[in-house]
Design a protein around this motif. Sequence first.
Motif, PDB file in Angstrom:
ATOM      1  N   SER A  24       0.802  -1.221   0.000  1.00  0.00           N
ATOM      2  CA  SER A  24       0.000   0.000   0.000  1.00  0.00           C
ATOM      3  C   SER A  24       0.835   1.270   0.000  1.00  0.00           C
ATOM      4  O   SER A  24       0.327   2.341  -0.313  1.00  0.00           O
ATOM      5  N   GLN A  25       2.106   1.176   0.366  1.00  0.00           N
ATOM      6  CA  GLN A  25       2.910   2.373   0.568  1.00  0.00           C
ATOM      7  C   GLN A  25       2.996   3.241  -0.675  1.00  0.00           C
ATOM      8  O   GLN A  25       2.988   4.473  -0.600  1.00  0.00           O
ATOM      9  N   ALA A  27       0.841   3.920  -2.752  1.00  0.00           N
ATOM     10  CA  ALA A  27      -0.371   4.686  -3.032  1.00  0.00           C
ATOM     11  C   ALA A  27      -0.503   5.906  -2.126  1.00  0.00           C
ATOM     12  O   ALA A  27      -1.389   6.699  -2.297  1.00  0.00           O
ATOM     13  N   PHE A  28       0.384   6.028  -1.133  1.00  0.00           N
ATOM     14  CA  PHE A  28       0.269   7.116  -0.176  1.00  0.00           C
ATOM     15  C   PHE A  28       1.602   7.851  -0.097  1.00  0.00           C
ATOM     16  O   PHE A  28       2.376   7.667   0.830  1.00  0.00           O
ATOM     17  N   GLN A  31       0.686  11.596   2.763  1.00  0.00           N
ATOM     18  CA  GLN A  31      -0.654  11.573   3.343  1.00  0.00           C
ATOM     19  C   GLN A  31      -1.013  12.901   3.991  1.00  0.00           C
ATOM     20  O   GLN A  31      -2.170  13.314   3.957  1.00  0.00           O
ATOM     21  N   ASP A  34      -2.263  15.097   1.307  1.00  0.00           N
ATOM     22  CA  ASP A  34      -3.561  14.600   0.838  1.00  0.00           C
ATOM     23  C   ASP A  34      -4.679  14.995   1.796  1.00  0.00           C
ATOM     24  O   ASP A  34      -5.774  15.380   1.367  1.00  0.00           O
ATOM     25  N   SER A  96      -5.168  -0.986   5.172  1.00  0.00           N
ATOM     26  CA  SER A  96      -5.865  -1.137   3.887  1.00  0.00           C
ATOM     27  C   SER A  96      -6.169   0.195   3.224  1.00  0.00           C
ATOM     28  O   SER A  96      -6.675   0.234   2.099  1.00  0.00           O
ATOM     29  N   GLY A  97      -5.889   1.319   3.916  1.00  0.00           N
ATOM     30  CA  GLY A  97      -6.089   2.639   3.314  1.00  0.00           C
ATOM     31  C   GLY A  97      -7.460   3.224   3.538  1.00  0.00           C
ATOM     32  O   GLY A  97      -7.798   4.250   2.945  1.00  0.00           O
ATOM     33  N   LYS A  98      -8.267   2.624   4.428  1.00  0.00           N
ATOM     34  CA  LYS A  98      -9.614   3.125   4.667  1.00  0.00           C
ATOM     35  C   LYS A  98      -9.639   4.280   5.657  1.00  0.00           C
ATOM     36  O   LYS A  98     -10.661   4.957   5.791  1.00  0.00           O
ATOM     37  N   ASP A 100      -6.963   7.472   7.646  1.00  0.00           N
ATOM     38  CA  ASP A 100      -5.665   8.156   7.640  1.00  0.00           C
ATOM     39  C   ASP A 100      -4.836   7.796   8.857  1.00  0.00           C
ATOM     40  O   ASP A 100      -3.621   7.598   8.762  1.00  0.00           O
ATOM     41  N   ARG A 228       0.170   4.844   8.853  1.00  0.00           N
ATOM     42  CA  ARG A 228       0.742   3.893   7.895  1.00  0.00           C
ATOM     43  C   ARG A 228       2.234   4.129   7.742  1.00  0.00           C
ATOM     44  O   ARG A 228       2.717   5.261   7.844  1.00  0.00           O
ATOM     45  N   GLU A 231       5.163   7.376   5.922  1.00  0.00           N
ATOM     46  CA  GLU A 231       4.530   8.698   5.946  1.00  0.00           C
ATOM     47  C   GLU A 231       5.270   9.617   6.926  1.00  0.00           C
ATOM     48  O   GLU A 231       4.736  10.028   7.955  1.00  0.00           O
TER      49      GLU A 231
END
Length: 275
Positions: A24-25, A27-28, A31, A34, A96-98, A100, A228, A231
């Motif tokens: 997952s890293q 994709a972020f 953060q 974002d 899972s990214g759901k 922050d 996560r 970050e």
Amino acid sequence: MTKHWTNKTLAALGLGLGLLAMASQGAFADQLADIKSRGKLQVAVDTGNPPFAMMDAEFKPTGSEIETAQLLAKDLGVEVEFLTVPTSGRIPFLVSGKADIVVSTLSITPERLEVVDFSIPYSETTIIVAGPKEANIASYADLAGMSVAVTRGTVNDTKLTDSTVDVPNVQIVRFEDDPTSSSAITSGQFSIYATSRPLLQQLIQSNPNLDIEEKFVAQAFPLGIAIRKGEPELTNWINAWIKTNLDNGKLLDIYEKFHGARIDVDKLAAMDLPR
């Protein structure tokens, strides 16, 4: 049939979450940027753990963790959105990214640090073992031949499991969240409970005729905000925010409002942290 988590099972779960975190890293990338761009901080929290987090009479989240997250979002200049998760789903929901971050009574442990990063400690919790007032229970060794209720995936669960390996005939019965495990105690299904001191205090307050009391302290744990991996900007910002709000007393005031006691900042800073 109750599912028991062995150390091998927990290790396998950690590996699975670790692989998911690594995947997952990418994709972020940033953060913190974002969150500011979105104008909203998504916070995972288990609202079944009073007085840290619970629902009020109007079914709105409240508690020390809730107000901590609200203050964090305010100082970040964004709105806050609470995402309610079960106790066992706090870290998976983040990885899972759901969400922050997770602000949900998460103790900083070596196992969790393999999967997520943590802020510096901002609060603390003490885990205990409780039982009937007449029961002679002063240590884990005294649990021989007894059944013990605990919430799955908590430090209470890990400590209980590790500390009773050589204690004969201990039956550990795991429940998916704190309300369910607490209900097993109040209904009389179980009389021994491995839990946190604040949760036990709330349980006794709500059920004054319940025959239960704290028998011994297992361990005090520092609490951190889970982030996560990968970050650094968000982690550094949260760490600086925690330092500021411990120094100015705002985090201490929030804790005292709900727990009736003030955090000892020097004690918190002196707690042994995993390396």
